[in-house]
Design a protein around this motif. Sequence first.
Motif, PDB file in Angstrom:
ATOM      1  N   SER A  76       8.205  14.468  -5.581  1.00  0.00           N
ATOM      2  CA  SER A  76       7.817  13.631  -6.721  1.00  0.00           C
ATOM      3  C   SER A  76       6.319  13.338  -6.741  1.00  0.00           C
ATOM      4  O   SER A  76       5.721  13.171  -7.796  1.00  0.00           O
ATOM      5  N   GLY A  77       5.698  13.297  -5.558  1.00  0.00           N
ATOM      6  CA  GLY A  77       4.257  13.025  -5.491  1.00  0.00           C
ATOM      7  C   GLY A  77       3.445  14.072  -6.243  1.00  0.00           C
ATOM      8  O   GLY A  77       2.381  13.758  -6.802  1.00  0.00           O
ATOM      9  N   TYR A  80       2.853  12.962  -9.790  1.00  0.00           N
ATOM     10  CA  TYR A  80       1.766  11.974  -9.930  1.00  0.00           C
ATOM     11  C   TYR A  80       0.413  12.669  -9.760  1.00  0.00           C
ATOM     12  O   TYR A  80      -0.559  12.353 -10.434  1.00  0.00           O
ATOM     13  N   ARG A  81       0.374  13.627  -8.857  1.00  0.00           N
ATOM     14  CA  ARG A  81      -0.873  14.367  -8.637  1.00  0.00           C
ATOM     15  C   ARG A  81      -1.244  15.182  -9.871  1.00  0.00           C
ATOM     16  O   ARG A  81      -2.409  15.270 -10.248  1.00  0.00           O
ATOM     17  N   ALA A 140      -4.272  10.129  -7.767  1.00  0.00           N
ATOM     18  CA  ALA A 140      -2.800  10.022  -7.852  1.00  0.00           C
ATOM     19  C   ALA A 140      -2.347   8.647  -7.389  1.00  0.00           C
ATOM     20  O   ALA A 140      -1.462   8.030  -7.980  1.00  0.00           O
ATOM     21  N   SER A 141      -2.983   8.179  -6.354  1.00  0.00           N
ATOM     22  CA  SER A 141      -2.628   6.865  -5.829  1.00  0.00           C
ATOM     23  C   SER A 141      -2.964   5.768  -6.849  1.00  0.00           C
ATOM     24  O   SER A 141      -2.250   4.782  -6.981  1.00  0.00           O
ATOM     25  N   SER A 144      -0.578   5.926 -10.068  1.00  0.00           N
ATOM     26  CA  SER A 144       0.830   5.589  -9.771  1.00  0.00           C
ATOM     27  C   SER A 144       1.090   4.080  -9.699  1.00  0.00           C
ATOM     28  O   SER A 144       2.227   3.679  -9.528  1.00  0.00           O
ATOM     29  N   ARG A 150       5.015   4.934 -14.164  1.00  0.00           N
ATOM     30  CA  ARG A 150       6.139   5.074 -13.238  1.00  0.00           C
ATOM     31  C   ARG A 150       7.449   5.252 -14.012  1.00  0.00           C
ATOM     32  O   ARG A 150       8.296   6.060 -13.649  1.00  0.00           O
ATOM     33  N   GLY A 170       9.470  11.048  -1.862  1.00  0.00           N
ATOM     34  CA  GLY A 170       8.447  10.252  -2.537  1.00  0.00           C
ATOM     35  C   GLY A 170       8.290   8.884  -1.907  1.00  0.00           C
ATOM     36  O   GLY A 170       8.296   8.744  -0.669  1.00  0.00           O
ATOM     37  N   ARG A 171       8.125   7.894  -2.770  1.00  0.00           N
ATOM     38  CA  ARG A 171       7.928   6.524  -2.279  1.00  0.00           C
ATOM     39  C   ARG A 171       9.033   5.585  -2.764  1.00  0.00           C
ATOM     40  O   ARG A 171       9.296   4.566  -2.141  1.00  0.00           O
ATOM     41  N   ASP A 172       9.618   5.941  -3.924  1.00  0.00           N
ATOM     42  CA  ASP A 172      10.585   5.026  -4.556  1.00  0.00           C
ATOM     43  C   ASP A 172      11.881   5.742  -4.921  1.00  0.00           C
ATOM     44  O   ASP A 172      12.581   5.318  -5.829  1.00  0.00           O
ATOM     45  N   ARG A 219      -4.806   4.413   0.684  1.00  0.00           N
ATOM     46  CA  ARG A 219      -3.668   4.793  -0.174  1.00  0.00           C
ATOM     47  C   ARG A 219      -2.390   4.105   0.298  1.00  0.00           C
ATOM     48  O   ARG A 219      -1.585   3.647  -0.501  1.00  0.00           O
ATOM     49  N   ASP A 223      -0.130   1.820  -1.956  1.00  0.00           N
ATOM     50  CA  ASP A 223       1.297   2.145  -2.166  1.00  0.00           C
ATOM     51  C   ASP A 223       2.206   0.982  -1.761  1.00  0.00           C
ATOM     52  O   ASP A 223       3.230   0.736  -2.391  1.00  0.00           O
ATOM     53  N   ARG A 226       1.301  -2.469  -4.278  1.00  0.00           N
ATOM     54  CA  ARG A 226       1.321  -2.496  -5.745  1.00  0.00           C
ATOM     55  C   ARG A 226       2.543  -3.297  -6.214  1.00  0.00           C
ATOM     56  O   ARG A 226       3.564  -3.367  -5.510  1.00  0.00           O
TER      57      ARG A 226
HETATM   58  O1   DC Z   1       3.439  12.064  -1.677  1.00  0.00           O
HETATM   59  P1   DC Z   1       2.057  12.275  -2.201  1.00  0.00           P
HETATM   60  O2   DC Z   1       0.994  11.893  -1.186  1.00  0.00           O
HETATM   61  O3   DC Z   1       1.837  13.646  -2.735  1.00  0.00           O
HETATM   62  O4   DC Z   1       1.908  11.263  -3.429  1.00  0.00           O
HETATM   63  C1   DC Z   1       0.716  11.150  -4.155  1.00  0.00           C
HETATM   64  C2   DC Z   1       0.623   9.713  -4.684  1.00  0.00           C
HETATM   65  O5   DC Z   1       1.638   9.483  -5.627  1.00  0.00           O
HETATM   66  C3   DC Z   1       0.737   8.649  -3.608  1.00  0.00           C
HETATM   67  O6   DC Z   1      -0.479   7.974  -3.434  1.00  0.00           O
HETATM   68  C4   DC Z   1       1.761   7.686  -4.095  1.00  0.00           C
HETATM   69  C5   DC Z   1       2.262   8.234  -5.399  1.00  0.00           C
HETATM   70  N1   DC Z   1       3.699   8.389  -5.409  1.00  0.00           N
HETATM   71  C6   DC Z   1       4.432   7.341  -5.862  1.00  0.00           C
HETATM   72  O7   DC Z   1       3.885   6.293  -6.172  1.00  0.00           O
HETATM   73  N2   DC Z   1       5.774   7.469  -5.966  1.00  0.00           N
HETATM   74  C7   DC Z   1       6.389   8.598  -5.615  1.00  0.00           C
HETATM   75  N3   DC Z   1       7.714   8.698  -5.737  1.00  0.00           N
HETATM   76  C8   DC Z   1       5.633   9.672  -5.117  1.00  0.00           C
HETATM   77  C9   DC Z   1       4.278   9.543  -5.017  1.00  0.00           C
END
Ligand code: DC
Length: 264
Positions: A76-77, A80-81, A140-141, A144, A150, A170-172, A219, A223, A226
């Motif tokens: 998923s990142g 965002y990138r 990207a950071s 996002s 989002r 990803g993160r979420d 970052r 992350d 936020r």
């Molecule tokens: O996983 P990554 O480092 O490629 O992600 C790039 C940025 O995208 C990272 O700073 C946080 C954001 N991100 C996010 O907020 N939610 C996700 N599901 C994936 C990435």
Amino acid sequence: MLFLRSSCPQLGVCPRKPFRVLPTLRVQSTREMTDNPTSDPSLRKLIIAIDGPAGAGKSTIASRLARKLGYANLESGAMYRALALKAIEKDASFDDEATLVKLAEESRIQLEPSRDGNRTLLNGHDVSARIRERDVTEAASRVSVHPKVRAWMVAHQRAMGAGGGVVMEGRDIGTKVFPDADLKIFLDADPVVREQRRMQQQKIKGEVAANVAADLRERDRRDRTRTASPLMAAEDAVVIDSTSMGEDEVLAQVEELARKKLGD
Ligand code: DC
């Protein structure tokens, strides 16, 4: 089940698609890429969420696990990138939420899992390498953090993974994208170890390495703090601290959890 890129028209609807896919995203199936091509197709197709901070090893584990199970690995990142790159190209402010959402709506972001790793296409151009560069990583950071950005991402990520048979990282993913995922992993590691891994991965030393480490810390902070979907483990996630674990060991643990879910 996901569909093959080649079977679908440019922006249109794929005639054989098993679930509704929003028009700007297409995902290639990894079924033909599996290390285990004889696996029983009647097996239930799980949704596996792998979340965690940068440098914890998510990407490697997610792609190796997906290959073992014959699943699609969706990063998923990378989405965002890709949006961040679009914002850079259009000279848009990373703080301008409305413009960023408009850019997202106008863009065609494609994730293509392949044997050699995931490819990311932006409006048909392969941006897989470009989106790993420092300016895009930082952007990207920043893009996002916006709730409407989002929401756009989450809607598309849900559409992509809804049919199951995916390892999405990803993160979420476990908290927002697929709160009902079959298996949720939160992969963490000591910040110093994560920084060291990043430096080894990128084969960098000295001042360059120090800058990368500082970027990673910043970052991480963004992350985790936020307001919209901060990085955190879902309540029902299995938390794995990989600080003193090797990649194979982590993979074995995650695979065992997945096989249990499959009833193997
Ligand atoms: O996983 P990554 O480092 O490629 O992600 C790039 C940025 O995208 C990272 O700073 C946080 C954001 N991100 C996010 O907020 N939610 C996700 N599901 C994936 C990435």
